[in-house]
Every structure is written in structure tokens, then in C-alpha cells.
Design an enzyme around this catalytic site. Structure first.
Site, PDB file in Angstrom:
ATOM      1  N   ASP A 125       3.475 -11.803   7.387  1.00 36.90           N
ATOM      2  CA  ASP A 125       4.241 -11.116   6.344  1.00 36.90           C
ATOM      3  C   ASP A 125       5.739 -11.075   6.670  1.00 36.90           C
ATOM      4  OD1 ASP A 125       4.613  -9.822   3.915  1.00 36.90           O
ATOM      5  OD2 ASP A 125       4.406  -7.836   4.792  1.00 36.90           O
ATOM      6  N   HIS A 142       6.070 -10.299   1.322  1.00 40.85           N
ATOM      7  CA  HIS A 142       5.644  -9.750   0.030  1.00 40.85           C
ATOM      8  C   HIS A 142       6.820  -9.242  -0.813  1.00 40.85           C
ATOM      9  CE1 HIS A 142       5.619  -5.812   2.279  1.00 40.85           C
ATOM     10  NE2 HIS A 142       6.060  -5.370   1.115  1.00 40.85           N
ATOM     11  N   SER A 187      10.281  -1.684   2.745  1.00 40.34           N
ATOM     12  CA  SER A 187       9.688  -2.907   3.287  1.00 40.34           C
ATOM     13  C   SER A 187      10.759  -3.925   3.650  1.00 40.34           C
ATOM     14  CB  SER A 187       8.726  -3.517   2.266  1.00 40.34           C
ATOM     15  OG  SER A 187       7.588  -2.729   2.107  1.00 40.34           O
TER      16      SER A 187
END
Length: 440
Positions: free
Chosen positions: A203, A172, A284
Site C-alpha cells: 500500500d 489507495h 492516509s
């Protein structure tokens, strides 16, 4: 004629000392004194007699050509243990951060955004030519595009996993297909990055940068044997502003299933690590490390409702992706080809099933009847699986909510032959299947 005042001198009196009553008893004093002298003379006599006896015996035995060993006086031996300083948790964390930080990078996105300028639209201005002057002044604020603007933003984190510049991050983080991406090193250097592959189920994204020199590499650990309560360290670019921010916590849960959103993507992730180490926006894709300095997870999400609840993808899932990209140039998944739900105690009771575990074919995730069951042309159809079959075991592994079919199958590769134990009606059957291939 001056007279001195008279000075009176008082006589000094010694204080009276009172002895205990038993000391006034002459007989008792004599008895105590006698016992003391007896003990003293007894000790001296014993010492002299013992020495005299030892040397007499020694002389007598020497005449018989027998040697008496010398008296040995044992002394207490004090052995000093070598002091080995223990490595404290604080020192371990400092060491891990120092060694790993050079391999942690920032992911910078470059986007060409429309450059807008404000202007005012006057709808009644066109009537001026008829009336000579505007009826009244009325302006509507609007915007129009005036070219494009190049904008760079530090949007996430990654870490180097090979000396030739392969980098792990979250899918993402690099979701925008039209954008350009740059990797920002801790020493300030920037490299354009190429996206090699994206893992849509887990992911994960793998990037590549080109550099003539060997790059610092993060050590990959093993996420299989993680323990709840184990200390972990998260490193990342918090809020897209504070590069290589460090937070420390513990693993607070394992095998979690979450629904996460970010970068315009909403997905369900299974078997993730829960931690209370702070994971903020911008973290992230960064590494989650143990106290040995090994990466055990990829930081991926945080809870907006909870406090100090973050999630990371186990590093073992990413290892498989890295191997496939190196060998195949892409990421592929093993594929069975069934729609199913996981049976629990509640599902067993609701539908009166003979078992409380397994994968029930032809049901949605809530175990309600589904219009799809076995996908034509897949490994499941070729093996002979049917609607309402319950897959109990996959290659000897029991299928449960904690050990789902999706989790088990990810340990295999396309082309692997597996054995399925299936409950059909009231009869257990064994099926063999060759797993197919599915690209993300």
C-alpha cells in the site's frame, strides 16, 4: 451641681511565676553552674595550650633548620554544576512539528464527474392527443446528464522524500487511474503530480512533482528497532479538511497483520505498526514520526470498531521502493513461487506434524489441502521443492507466524541466492534457490 461617678482603681498584681522544682535545689544549681564553667575554661585552656605548643615546637624546629608547614584549614569546596536544561517532551514535539510540517503535503484529486439535472417524466402525457386532456396527472422524478463537472477534493496526505520532488503516500490514496492528482504545499502552492510507481503489496505509492527550487525533505528513520510505548507523532490532513493536523500517541503494537479497505481496494498488510495517535480519514499517506523528527512509518489505516487504534507501514519497507524506483524506474519483488501456510502449535496438533513452525507447501492460509503447491518455472520448482515440504529456515532465519516467509523474503532482491532448510518427511534437506522477479 453635676457629680462625676466614682471610679474604682484596682491594684495591678504581677502573675506568680513557678520555677521547676529542681531549680529550687541549690546544690543542683551549683553543680550545673560548675559543669558549665569547667567546660568553658577547659575549651579556652585547650585552645591557648594548643597554640602555645604549636609555636614552641615551630621555634624549636626552626633552630634546627627544620620548617614546620603552616597550619592548613580545610574548607568545604562547593562546586556548582553547570545547569543544562532538559528538553521536555512537549518542546521536542513542537520542534518536530515545526521542522517537518513544510515537507508534509496534501494530495488533491481532480475528477470529471457527470453533471446531472432533475426533470419529471409524465407517462400519460402522450394520451392527451386522444382524449384532449390527461387522464390524470402523474410525474416521475428522474435525472439526466448535462455535461461534466470538474471537482477537486483533498483526499489524503504525503511527504517529500527528495529535493527534486519525490513524494511518498498510500497506494489507495491514488487508486483512481482516470483521475488527475495535485500536490498542495503548506504555503498554498500547487503542483501537478505524476505517479511513478505503486506497491500493491505494501500500500505504497511514489509520486513526483517538478519544481526548480530544492524542496523541504522529511528525514527518514529506521523502523527496525521501534519499541512499544515509544512516543510518536502523526501529521496529516484530517477529514480532508484540516491541513497538517497533529496528533500524538505511542506505539501500541508491532508486527500486526490487518485487512484494510479504502479507495475501492481491499488488501492484507503484514508487519504494520499499531499506534494510538489519532489517524483519521485524510491522514492516509502522512508521516508517523519519532521525537527525533525522523519518519518511522506511513499512516495507512484506522480501526472503525476500536477506539484510538491506527496503523502505519514501517518506513523501511518504503525505503526499498524508493531505491528501486530511482535505480530501476519501477518496483519489483523477490519471488520464490510456492503456496503455503504457517505452522503453529494448533496446526501441529491438528495434523500431527513433527514441528510447530515453518512454511507448509501446498496448503491454503488455514492449512487445508490446496490444489496449487509449487508454481511451474519459478525459483521454487528449479530448486526442487515439492508439495508437503516444510520450509523451516530461509537463509538461516526461522520461519514463524511472527517472522513469516513473506516478511523475510521482502529483505531480499530478485537474483539473490538463498539457502533453504526443508523438512521432507522426517529428513532435513538443504536447497539453494535464486529468487525470481515479480512486478506488482
Amino acid at each position: 451641681d453635676y457629680k462625676l461617678p466614682e471610679i474604682k482603681i484596682k491594684k495591678f498584681k504581677f502573675p506568680k511565676i513557678k520555677f521547676p522544682n529542681f531549680l529550687k535545689n541549690k546544690f543542683l544549681l551549683f553543680l550545673i553552674f560548675s559543669i558549665f564553667l569547667s567546660s568553658l575554661f577547659g575549651f579556652l585552656a585547650g585552645t591557648i595550650a594548643g597554640g602555645y605548643f604549636y609555636y614552641e615546637v615551630k621555634s624549636y624546629l626552626s633552630r634546627l633548620n627544620i620548617e614546620l608547614p603552616e597550619k592548613i584549614v580545610e574548607r568545604e569546596k562547593i562546586i556548582e554544576k553547570e545547569y543544562v536544561p532538559q528538553t521536555s517532551q512537549e518542546q521536542a514535539i513542537i520542534k518536530v512539528v515545526k521542522e517537518t510540517s513544510p515537507s508534509v503535503v496534501g494530495i488533491v484529486v481532480t475528477q470529471y464527474l457527470p453533471l446531472l439535472e432533475p426533470y419529471y417524466y409524465e407517462p400519460f402525457k402522450e394520451f392527451e392527443e386522444f382524449f384532449g386532456e390527461p387522464l390524470f396527472e402523474f410525474k416521475i422524478p428522474q435525472y439526466r446528464q448535462k455535461g461534466v463537472e470538474k471537482k477537486e477534493s483533498l483526499i489524503g496526505t504525503g511527504f517529500i522524500v527528495s529535493e527534486d520532488g519525490m513524494i511518498l503516500t498510500n497506494r489507495h490514496v491514488v487508486a483512481d487511474e482516470t483521475a488527475e492528482y495535485t500536490v498542495l504545499m503548506t504555503d498554498g502552492r500547487k503542483f501537478p503530480a505524476k505517479i511513478l510507481a505503486k506497491d500493491k503489496i505494501r500500500d505504497i505509492a511514489i509520486l513526483k512533482i517538478e519544481n526548480s527550487e530544492a524542496l523541504p525533505v522529511a528525514k527518514l528513520g529506521d523502523s527496525k528497532n521501534l519499541q512499544i510505548g515509544q512516543t510518536v507523532i502523526a501529521i496529516g490532513n484530517a477529514l480532508g479538511e484540516f491541513q497538517n493536523t497533529v496528533s500524538v500517541g505511542v506505539i501500541s503494537g508491532l508486527g500486526r497483520t490487518i485487512t484494510a479497505s479504502g479507495g475501492g481496494i481491499i488488501e492484507t498488510l503484514e508487519d504494520v505498526i499499531q499506534t494510538d495517535a489519532a489517524i483519521n480519514r485524510g491522514n492516509s499517506g502522512g508521516p508517523l514520526l519519532n521525537l527525533k523528527g525522523e519518519v518511522v512509518g506511513i499512516n495507512t489505516a484506522m480501526s472503525l470498531e476500536g477506539e484510538n487504534i491506527g496503523f502505519a507501514i514501517p518506513i523501511n519497507q518504503a525505503k526499498k521502493d524508493i531505491t528501486q524506483v530511482k535505480t530501476l524506474g519501477k518496483i519489483v519483488y523477490p519471488y520464490l513461487g510456492v503456496y503455503y501456510c504457517l505452522i503453529t502449535d494448533q496446526v501441529q496438533e491438528k495434523y500431527n506434524l513433527p514441528v510447530n513452525y515453518g512454511a507448509w507447501i501446498g496448503r491454503d492460509k488455514y492449512c487445508n489441502p490446496y490444489d496449487k503447491a509449487v508454481i511451474p518455472g519459478t525459483a521454487a520448482e528449479k530448486a526442487g521443492l515439492q508439495r508437503n515440504d516444510i520450509i523451516l529456515e530461509f537463509n538461516g532465519e526461522k520461519i514463524t507466524p511472527e517472522n513469516s516467509l513473506a516478511k523475510i523474503i521482502m529483505d531480499y532482491n530478485p537474483g539473490d541466492r538463498v539457502v533453504l532448510k526443508v523438512l521432507r518427511g522426517e529428513e532435513e534437506k538443504i536447497f539453494q534457490a535464486t529468487l525470481g522477479e515479480m512486478s506488482p
